[in-house]
Design a protein around this motif. Structure first.
Motif, PDB file in Angstrom:
ATOM      1  N   LEU A 237       0.818  -1.217   0.000  1.00 38.90           N
ATOM      2  CA  LEU A 237       0.000   0.000   0.000  1.00 38.90           C
ATOM      3  C   LEU A 237       0.849   1.264   0.000  1.00 38.90           C
ATOM      4  CD1 LEU A 237      -3.027  -0.586   2.415  1.00 38.90           C
ATOM      5  CD2 LEU A 237      -3.077  -0.236  -0.055  1.00 38.90           C
ATOM      6  N   LYS A 238       2.054   1.191   0.524  1.00 45.38           N
ATOM      7  CA  LYS A 238       2.906   2.382   0.604  1.00 45.38           C
ATOM      8  C   LYS A 238       3.073   3.023  -0.767  1.00 45.38           C
ATOM      9  CE  LYS A 238       7.565   3.970   1.781  1.00 45.38           C
ATOM     10  NZ  LYS A 238       8.869   3.620   2.412  1.00 45.38           N
ATOM     11  N   ALA A 239       3.452   2.232  -1.767  1.00 43.17           N
ATOM     12  CA  ALA A 239       3.665   2.769  -3.112  1.00 43.17           C
ATOM     13  C   ALA A 239       2.356   3.283  -3.705  1.00 43.17           C
ATOM     14  CB  ALA A 239       4.271   1.697  -4.013  1.00 43.17           C
ATOM     15  N   GLU A 240       1.254   2.568  -3.490  1.00 45.57           N
ATOM     16  CA  GLU A 240      -0.033   2.989  -4.034  1.00 45.57           C
ATOM     17  C   GLU A 240      -0.494   4.297  -3.401  1.00 45.57           C
ATOM     18  OE1 GLU A 240      -3.027  -0.164  -4.294  1.00 45.57           O
ATOM     19  OE2 GLU A 240      -1.430  -1.623  -3.933  1.00 45.57           O
ATOM     20  N   ILE A 241      -0.272   4.427  -2.102  1.00 51.46           N
ATOM     21  CA  ILE A 241      -0.677   5.656  -1.413  1.00 51.46           C
ATOM     22  C   ILE A 241       0.195   6.826  -1.856  1.00 51.46           C
ATOM     23  CG2 ILE A 241      -0.805   6.783   0.844  1.00 51.46           C
ATOM     24  CD1 ILE A 241      -1.684   4.077   1.997  1.00 51.46           C
ATOM     25  N   ASN A 242       1.488   6.599  -2.044  1.00 52.25           N
ATOM     26  CA  ASN A 242       2.355   7.675  -2.542  1.00 52.25           C
ATOM     27  C   ASN A 242       1.878   8.181  -3.896  1.00 52.25           C
ATOM     28  OD1 ASN A 242       4.202   8.098  -0.472  1.00 52.25           O
ATOM     29  ND2 ASN A 242       5.565   6.472  -1.153  1.00 52.25           N
ATOM     30  N   THR A 243       1.470   7.278  -4.749  1.00 54.20           N
ATOM     31  CA  THR A 243       0.939   7.679  -6.060  1.00 54.20           C
ATOM     32  C   THR A 243      -0.317   8.521  -5.894  1.00 54.20           C
ATOM     33  OG1 THR A 243       1.829   5.692  -7.120  1.00 54.20           O
ATOM     34  CG2 THR A 243       0.036   6.814  -8.249  1.00 54.20           C
ATOM     35  N   ALA A 244      -1.172   8.124  -4.970  1.00 55.80           N
ATOM     36  CA  ALA A 244      -2.399   8.885  -4.708  1.00 55.80           C
ATOM     37  C   ALA A 244      -2.089  10.274  -4.166  1.00 55.80           C
ATOM     38  CB  ALA A 244      -3.285   8.111  -3.730  1.00 55.80           C
ATOM     39  N   LEU A 245      -1.111  10.367  -3.263  1.00 53.54           N
ATOM     40  CA  LEU A 245      -0.749  11.660  -2.685  1.00 53.54           C
ATOM     41  C   LEU A 245      -0.179  12.598  -3.761  1.00 53.54           C
ATOM     42  CD1 LEU A 245       0.938  10.491   0.652  1.00 53.54           C
ATOM     43  CD2 LEU A 245      -1.308  11.562   0.393  1.00 53.54           C
ATOM     44  N   GLU A 246       0.633  12.063  -4.636  1.00 53.10           N
ATOM     45  CA  GLU A 246       1.184  12.887  -5.721  1.00 53.10           C
ATOM     46  C   GLU A 246       0.067  13.437  -6.600  1.00 53.10           C
ATOM     47  OE1 GLU A 246       3.844  10.144  -7.547  1.00 53.10           O
ATOM     48  OE2 GLU A 246       5.491  10.539  -6.139  1.00 53.10           O
ATOM     49  N   LYS A 247      -0.907  12.606  -6.895  1.00 56.06           N
ATOM     50  CA  LYS A 247      -2.045  13.050  -7.706  1.00 56.06           C
ATOM     51  C   LYS A 247      -2.852  14.105  -6.962  1.00 56.06           C
ATOM     52  CE  LYS A 247      -6.120  11.352 -10.174  1.00 56.06           C
ATOM     53  NZ  LYS A 247      -6.946  10.156 -10.511  1.00 56.06           N
ATOM     54  N   MET A 248      -3.017  13.925  -5.655  1.00 54.94           N
ATOM     55  CA  MET A 248      -3.783  14.867  -4.845  1.00 54.94           C
ATOM     56  C   MET A 248      -3.166  16.268  -4.885  1.00 54.94           C
ATOM     57  SD  MET A 248      -4.672  14.546  -0.764  1.00 54.94           S
ATOM     58  CE  MET A 248      -2.954  14.817  -0.299  1.00 54.94           C
ATOM     59  N   VAL A 249      -1.833  16.326  -4.854  1.00 49.29           N
ATOM     60  CA  VAL A 249      -1.148  17.617  -4.938  1.00 49.29           C
ATOM     61  C   VAL A 249      -1.284  18.198  -6.341  1.00 49.29           C
ATOM     62  CG1 VAL A 249       1.090  18.768  -4.817  1.00 49.29           C
ATOM     63  CG2 VAL A 249       0.471  17.071  -3.088  1.00 49.29           C
TER      64      VAL A 249
END
Length: 280
Positions: A237-249
């Motif tokens: 999940l760490k990598a998937e969440i990082n991708t989501a956070l980048e998109k959120m920004v």
């Protein structure tokens, strides 16, 4: 062996096999904190931090971490109705993750080396700074050293008060309570002289209608607090969440959430941090 005994043995073996199959079916629950329902995702947040994570009297949840977690869940394929919110007190966060009680935690969770030995972090997604909240009429605390011989409140499991005592005010009298709301009551009643934690959290409290004009922020930037999303050690999940956070920004949602939750308190936030970069 007579026929009666043979028949009993056969029935016993069949019953044991049935129980084994049932146990296997029950144990195949998909893992994680979702309790076996693939449509559900369990997220740990704070329940008592206005502007960050708050469970309201009508049972809804508000705050920056709630908005961030909802965005992440969406990127992981879950609707808001799929989220099961679970309280993640400061002292319980690592245990919740290690036991698999939650899928991830977004709870003003500062990344540090000690915690990173036990859990993994995605992010950071917010850079906050440690500060103090004092009574509005108290002019005796104008710098960190003024906390010496003062009753300083924080919550059990938080690093904030210990940071002050170790690095800035060794004679501060630490008072550890179960939650920030208890510290706030102590501050209002003069049982303690100051409440210390991240400026984002303090701003959320100071902005509440019932407390407007009663407290003020010290304006001390005593540390850098890199908020991360906690996941189990080794979790994909760490990598998937990082991708989501980048998109959120990138899509502007991060700015929207900051203004929505911290704007009313005139919180001077730092720009969105770069994912994977810890500010020391």
């Amino acid at each position: 062996m007579n026929r009666s005994k043979g028949r009993k043995a056969t029935l016993a073996a069949a019953a044991a096999a049935a129980l084994a199959l049932a146990a296997g079916a029950c144990s195949d629950n998909g893992g994680g904190g979702g309790g076996g329902d693939d449509d559900k995702i369990t997220v740990g947040i704070k329940f008592d931090q206005p502007g960050i994570g708050l469970k309201t009297p009508d049972g809804t949840y508000t705050g920056f971490d709630v908005d961030v977690a909802t965005y992440i869940a969406k990127e992981l394929g879950h609707d808001p109705s799929d989220i099961v919110w679970k309280e993640a007190k400061s002292a319980d966060r690592e245990t919740l993750l290690q036991r698999g009680d939650v899928d991830f935690i977004a709870a003003s969770y500062s990344i540090n080396d000690e915690r990173a030995k036990k859990v993994d972090f995605a992010g950071p997604y917010l850079l906050a700074h440690q500060d103090v909240l004092v009574r509005a009429d108290d002019d005796s605390i104008t710098k960190p050293a003024d906390l010496n011989n003062k009753k300083l409140c924080s919550v059990t499991g938080s690093t904030s008060a210990q940071n002050v005592k170790t690095k800035l005010a060794p004679d501060a009298q630490l008072q550890e309570y179960g939650g920030y709301s208890e510290c706030l009551t102590g501050l209002e009643n003069k049982a303690v002289d100051a409440l210390t934690t991240d400026d984002s959290i303090l701003a959320g409290y100071a902005a509440q209608d019932e407390f407007k004009g009663k407290f003020k922020l010290g304006g001390f930037k005593m540390s850098n607090e890199n908020y991360g999303i906690g996941v189990q050690k080794g979790s994909e999940l760490k990598a998937e969440i990082n991708t989501a956070l980048e998109k959120m920004v990138e899509d502007g949602s991060w700015d929207t959430y900051v203004k929505k939750n911290f704007g009313p308190a005139n919180y001077q936030n730092e720009p969105a941090p770069e994912i994977g970069v810890i500010v020391k």
